[in-house]
Design a protein around this motif. Structure first.
Motif, PDB file in Angstrom:
ATOM      1  N   ASP A  42      26.001 -13.575  16.161  1.00  0.00           N
ATOM      2  CA  ASP A  42      25.061 -14.503  16.791  1.00  0.00           C
ATOM      3  C   ASP A  42      24.013 -15.006  15.808  1.00  0.00           C
ATOM      4  OD1 ASP A  42      26.449 -14.207  19.130  1.00  0.00           O
ATOM      5  OD2 ASP A  42      24.986 -12.870  20.080  1.00  0.00           O
ATOM      6  N   VAL A  43      23.510 -14.136  14.946  1.00  0.00           N
ATOM      7  CA  VAL A  43      22.542 -14.567  13.928  1.00  0.00           C
ATOM      8  C   VAL A  43      23.172 -15.598  12.999  1.00  0.00           C
ATOM      9  CG1 VAL A  43      21.381 -13.794  11.809  1.00  0.00           C
ATOM     10  CG2 VAL A  43      20.967 -12.596  13.949  1.00  0.00           C
ATOM     11  N   LEU A  44      24.406 -15.351  12.595  1.00  0.00           N
ATOM     12  CA  LEU A  44      25.086 -16.287  11.707  1.00  0.00           C
ATOM     13  C   LEU A  44      25.290 -17.639  12.371  1.00  0.00           C
ATOM     14  CD1 LEU A  44      27.818 -13.911  10.198  1.00  0.00           C
ATOM     15  CD2 LEU A  44      25.777 -14.754   9.031  1.00  0.00           C
ATOM     16  N   VAL A  45      25.791 -17.627  13.606  1.00  0.00           N
ATOM     17  CA  VAL A  45      26.095 -18.877  14.303  1.00  0.00           C
ATOM     18  C   VAL A  45      24.811 -19.645  14.630  1.00  0.00           C
ATOM     19  CG1 VAL A  45      27.060 -19.875  16.407  1.00  0.00           C
ATOM     20  CG2 VAL A  45      28.285 -18.044  15.232  1.00  0.00           C
ATOM     21  N   GLU A  46      23.826 -18.949  15.172  1.00  0.00           N
ATOM     22  CA  GLU A  46      22.591 -19.625  15.587  1.00  0.00           C
ATOM     23  C   GLU A  46      21.844 -20.234  14.403  1.00  0.00           C
ATOM     24  OE1 GLU A  46      20.456 -16.645  17.696  1.00  0.00           O
ATOM     25  OE2 GLU A  46      21.920 -16.548  19.331  1.00  0.00           O
TER      26      GLU A  46
END
Length: 257
Positions: A76-80
């Motif tokens: 999620d950190v990577l995508v966001e």
């Protein structure tokens, strides 16, 4: 009375004969007959990317997904934040994590899906153990591991992987040559976050914070129940805040040994 020279020489020769030879009457084996060829030491290749310089340091994030689940804290950190990364996945992980795989496939501009093998077996061509894992054990088993992982990725994504990282990230000279002959580049690294251990979140963030310009970082994204993932996610954001640029292994060209 002194001992005659001939008798003295005979006594000395008798003392120098090994006990086993005396017991059996056999001649001592010549040193070269007892010597065995040393097995080649496993190689752990190093890999870096082109540095960006003090104003725009670069780092390549790579994540192994061996088996188990998918750590959404990291994903999620990577995508966001639209942070690119390279994922080395096994055929096992692909079967168990269709939703996470779909998430990566939805962002082909950010995430490369590369080969981590069919069954997460170290690419060592002789019987041994690597970090508690039983090695492939033969050239044929190494080939099956590499090609099996490649086929699984191609079936799931429609794309043949370009890079291979074996379980444990260690190889012999012969397996490195064989893997390259199959058309894969060997994905080493220069900074390991976990270094083979389960870390608490603080320690994981601290390790990732040691990344330097040009590093290829190795971490894992398949342990959602471990505290390590929270630290890795925090460490990624800290690198971003510090001005790091995140790049893939092919942009710019990675350099290894």
């Amino acid at each position: 009375m002194s001992v005659p020279k001939r008798l003295a020489a005979g006594l000395l020769a008798a003392l120098l004969i090994p006990a086993a030879a005396v017991a059996t009457g056999a001649e001592p084996a010549p040193p070269e007959a007892e010597a065995r060829p040393a097995e080649p030491r496993p190689i752990e290749p190093r890999l870096t990317v082109e540095r960006g310089g003090p104003g725009a340091p670069r780092v390549a994030l790579t994540f192994d997904a061996c088996d188990g689940g998918a750590d959404r804290r990291i994903l999620d950190v990577l995508v966001e934040n639209r942070i690119p990364a390279t994922f080395f996945v096994t055929a096992i992980w692909i079967r168990r994590n269709p939703a996470a795989l779909a998430l990566l496939k939805a962002h082909p501009d950010l995430y490369a899906i590369e080969n981590h093998g069919a069954r997460h077996v170290p690419a060592i061509d002789r019987p041994t153990m690597v970090y508690g894992l039983k090695a492939a054990g033969s050239p044929e088993a190494v080939r099956a591991e590499v090609e099996g992982g490649s086929r699984a990725i191609e079936a799931a994504t429609g794309r043949r992987p370009q890079w291979y990282r074996g379980a444990g990230a260690v190889y012999t000279p012969a397996t490195i040559a064989a893997i390259r002959a199959m058309g894969f580049r060997i994905a080493g690294y220069s900074l390991s976050v976990e270094a083979g251990t389960r870390l608490d979140a603080h320690k994981a963030a601290e390790r990732l914070g040691k990344a330097r310009d040009g590093d290829v970082v190795l971490a894992h994204a398949n342990h959602p129940a471990w505290p390590t993932g929270a630290g890795i996610a925090a460490g990624i954001l800290a690198l971003k805040e510090a001005g790091f640029q995140f790049v893939g292994l092919d942009e710019p060209a990675a350099r290894g040994r």
